[in-house]
Write an enzyme that holds these catalytic residues in place. Structure first.
Site, PDB file in Angstrom:
ATOM      1  N   ASN A 206      -7.983  26.268   7.695  1.00  0.00           N
ATOM      2  CA  ASN A 206      -9.043  27.260   7.895  1.00  0.00           C
ATOM      3  C   ASN A 206     -10.108  26.714   8.865  1.00  0.00           C
ATOM      4  O   ASN A 206      -9.741  26.126   9.863  1.00  0.00           O
ATOM      5  CB  ASN A 206      -9.619  27.697   6.543  1.00  0.00           C
ATOM      6  CG  ASN A 206      -8.558  28.433   5.732  1.00  0.00           C
ATOM      7  OD1 ASN A 206      -8.033  29.450   6.173  1.00  0.00           O
ATOM      8  ND2 ASN A 206      -8.196  27.894   4.575  1.00  0.00           N
ATOM      9  N   SER A 207     -11.384  26.856   8.548  1.00  0.00           N
ATOM     10  CA  SER A 207     -12.415  26.543   9.552  1.00  0.00           C
ATOM     11  C   SER A 207     -12.561  25.050   9.848  1.00  0.00           C
ATOM     12  O   SER A 207     -13.232  24.686  10.830  1.00  0.00           O
ATOM     13  CB  SER A 207     -13.766  27.111   9.117  1.00  0.00           C
ATOM     14  OG  SER A 207     -13.733  28.526   9.164  1.00  0.00           O
TER      15      SER A 207
END
Length: 593
Positions: free
Chosen positions: A397-398
């Site tokens: 993810n981020s």
């Protein structure tokens, strides 16, 4: 232990390994049909017995996995860049992780459904096996010892002929219709009641030789192993077909072994002894736990044809058989674990380091499946909570934005001097995203569209080359250019996150130092008591549920540098903010930050 959440990948791996191995064995049997002895045709199936357990063995218990783990490398820091104090830190609200939900096919239901279907099949077959065992116990109780001294002497003569000295119980029972051998620790050879009234002495001798050959070859133990594997692989019809062929090949090999000890004139008599039982009921419920003389009519026909065409095996044929078996062993036994390791490689990282301290930090992870990995640079030592989870690969993810930014700089999509990007005009639910961005603001607000834009502007193949160069997790971009790092194909384990941060921090990739420093500046968070905290949170939100939370980074204290990665997972309440809270609590407890 197999869990329902991992079952789909294990199921596919089992299907792949079993089908590949069976296909290879059948192909070899067909290609070298005339160059194999009867025993070699049977022995080829032992490769299947070796291959089937492999997908069910955790990778860490495979001794060959180390040699196939190409990506496992031990590295040390070569340089260290001092933090730039002039760069403003976020200080406030950096733990407020923001993200948008991605829509995915939810495989949870499929995983659970497959797992419970498999467990149900295992349970049903286990019950049938227990019933078979009870029936064998009943046969034992109703087996009468033989009283005919002539038959008993014949039995001992057959044992002596085969070089068998162990104690074997021989008897007759009204519960059996064909001769059978069973018993793992105490072996029984049981014949139908009053068999001596309708079988000739020669018939009886051939039957004894056949059953005792099974005993000598340890076929009863092999039977039990086959039953266990057939229960586990009940879902693959190829395994059922393979084991049926294996049992037939075993009977043919047993026939050949007996015939080789007889004169050629006796071959027909031996065949007739088999035919005596052809009309008897074929497969009883006990059959898989016992060796018995007959089988289906088709199998009996095949055996009779083999007996009718039997010729003594030449020395040349035995040498060719041995060579083919060795070739098959190398080809199949090494191919099957390679497939198994490849399948594991995608989902788990093989981590081996001598300086690891495993700790129980479970109190910090209450309500979550999670792990914490810390690397102390000065001590050159890892501290890990949850060994298995620390090497399990998960969507970044981020946290991937650290490397997405680095790729953008290295590819020239953005520069240190100008990293601005114009807002694409789409209205996002997160207000800070609805404006023009530069690298600092995009990293601060975790603006997903900014980093997707960086990916879209590089040349095809550049991302793959970049991931290969920095050895990022499983390097799988099949999820598509916009979403491969958002709960999609790209995955990385907490241990790999820490290793990658170490290499990034020391610029072991050989990238431009000013680009590394720019990314480092963009992830600086706060300073406390002379220590600087840098890092990036990440949240995986699928179909509106926060299922995956990350916080990765490092603490520079002046005297030491600590690299860390925390991951938490549950069904709906995992996010980067909570992962950061857990991380800070642990770092405080360790007096690091």
């Amino acid at each position: 232990m197999i869990t329902s959440s991992q079952f789909l990948s294990v199921f596919l791996e089992c299907l792949l390994v079993s089908s590949f191995t069976i296909g290879g064995i059948l192909l070899l049997k067909k290609l070298f049909k005339k160059h194999l002895t009867a025993q070699a045709h049977y022995n080829l199936w032992f490769l299947l017995l070796l291959a089937l357990p492999l997908p069910l063995i955790p990778l860490q218990f495979m001794p060959f996995a180390d040699s196939l783990s190409f990506w496992n490398s031990k590295s040390s820091l070569q340089s260290q860049t001092a933090p730039s104090p002039e760069i403003p830190l976020r200080q406030n609200n950096w733990m407020e992780d923001i993200t948008v939900s991605v829509e995915r096919y939810d495989l949870t239901l499929l995983n659970n459904a497959l797992f419970y279907i498999w467990i149900s099949g295992v349970a049903i077959l286990t019950v049938f096996t227990l019933i078979a065992k009870l029936k064998i116990n009943k046969i034992k109780k109703h087996t009468n010892s033989l009283k005919n001294n002539g038959i008993l002497s014949l039995f001992e003569h057959c044992k002596h002929k085969l070089g068998i000295s162990g104690g074997i119980i021989v008897g007759e029972s009204s519960l059996v219709k064909t001769p059978m051998t069973f018993g793992l620790f105490k072996t029984y050879v049981v014949l139908p009641l009053h068999f001596d009234q309708w079988l000739s002495e020669k018939d009886i001798e051939y039957i004894f030789l056949h059953e005792l050959t099974h005993y000598k070859n340890k076929d009863i133990a092999v039977n039990y192993l086959m039953v266990i594997l057939q229960i586990l692989y009940w879902f693959n019809p190829l395994v059922w077909i393979a084991f049926r062929r294996m049992r037939l090949d075993r009977e043919i090999a047993c026939d050949a072994a007996v015939l080789s000890s007889l004169d050629e004139q006796a071959y027909m008599e031996y065949g007739n002894s088999i035919i005596h039982f052809a009309h008897k009921s074929s497969r009883a419920v006990t059959v898989d736990l016992a060796n018995h003389l007959n089988g289906s009519k088709k199998q009996i026909k095949t055996r009779i044809e083999k007996i009718a065409s039997f010729k003594s095996e030449s020395k040349l044929l035995r040498w060719k058989s041995a060579a083919i078996l060795i070739f098959a062993g190398i080809f199949i036994a090494f191919q099957a674990p390679f497939i198994s390791v490849l399948a594991h490689e995608d989902s788990s990282y093989k981590f081996k380091d001598e300086n690891i301290i495993y700790e129980d930090l479970g109190d910090y992870f209450e309500g979550y499946d999670g792990s914490f990995v810390l690397y102390d640079k000065e001590a050159d030592r890892y501290h890990i909570h949850n060994k298995n989870q620390s090497t399990f690969r998960i969507s970044p993810n981020s946290t991937y934005k650290i490397y997405s930014a680095l790729l953008g700089l290295e590819s020239g999509t953005i520069t240190v001097e100008n990293s601005s990007a114009k807002w694409n005009g789409l209205k996002y639910p997160i207000e800070s995203w609805n404006a023009d961005q530069d690298l600092t603001s995009a990293m601060k607000n975790s603006v997903t569209w900014y980093f997707q834009m960086l990916d879209q502007q590089v040349q095809p193949g550049t991302i793959q080359t970049f991931l290969d160069r920095i050895r990022y997790g499983n390097r799988d971009l099949s999820g598509g250019i916009d979403e491969y790092w958002l709960e999609s194909s790209l995955k990385i384990s907490p241990v790999e996150q820490v290793q990658l941060l170490k290499r990034f921090y020391a610029n072991q990739f050989g990238f431009k130092e000013k680009n590394i420093q720019t990314v480092k500046d963009s992830i600086k968070l706060e300073r406390k008591e002379g220590a600087l905290l840098s890092g990036k949170t990440g949240t995986g939100t699928v179909n509106g549920k926060n299922i995956n939370g990350w916080f990765i980074g490092y603490v520079e204290s002046g005297q030491d540098t600590y690299f860390f990665a925390t991951n938490i997972q549950n069904e709906a309440n995992s996010n980067g903010s909570r992962a950061a809270e857990i991380t800070l609590s642990i770092l405080k407890q360790k007096d690091i930050y």
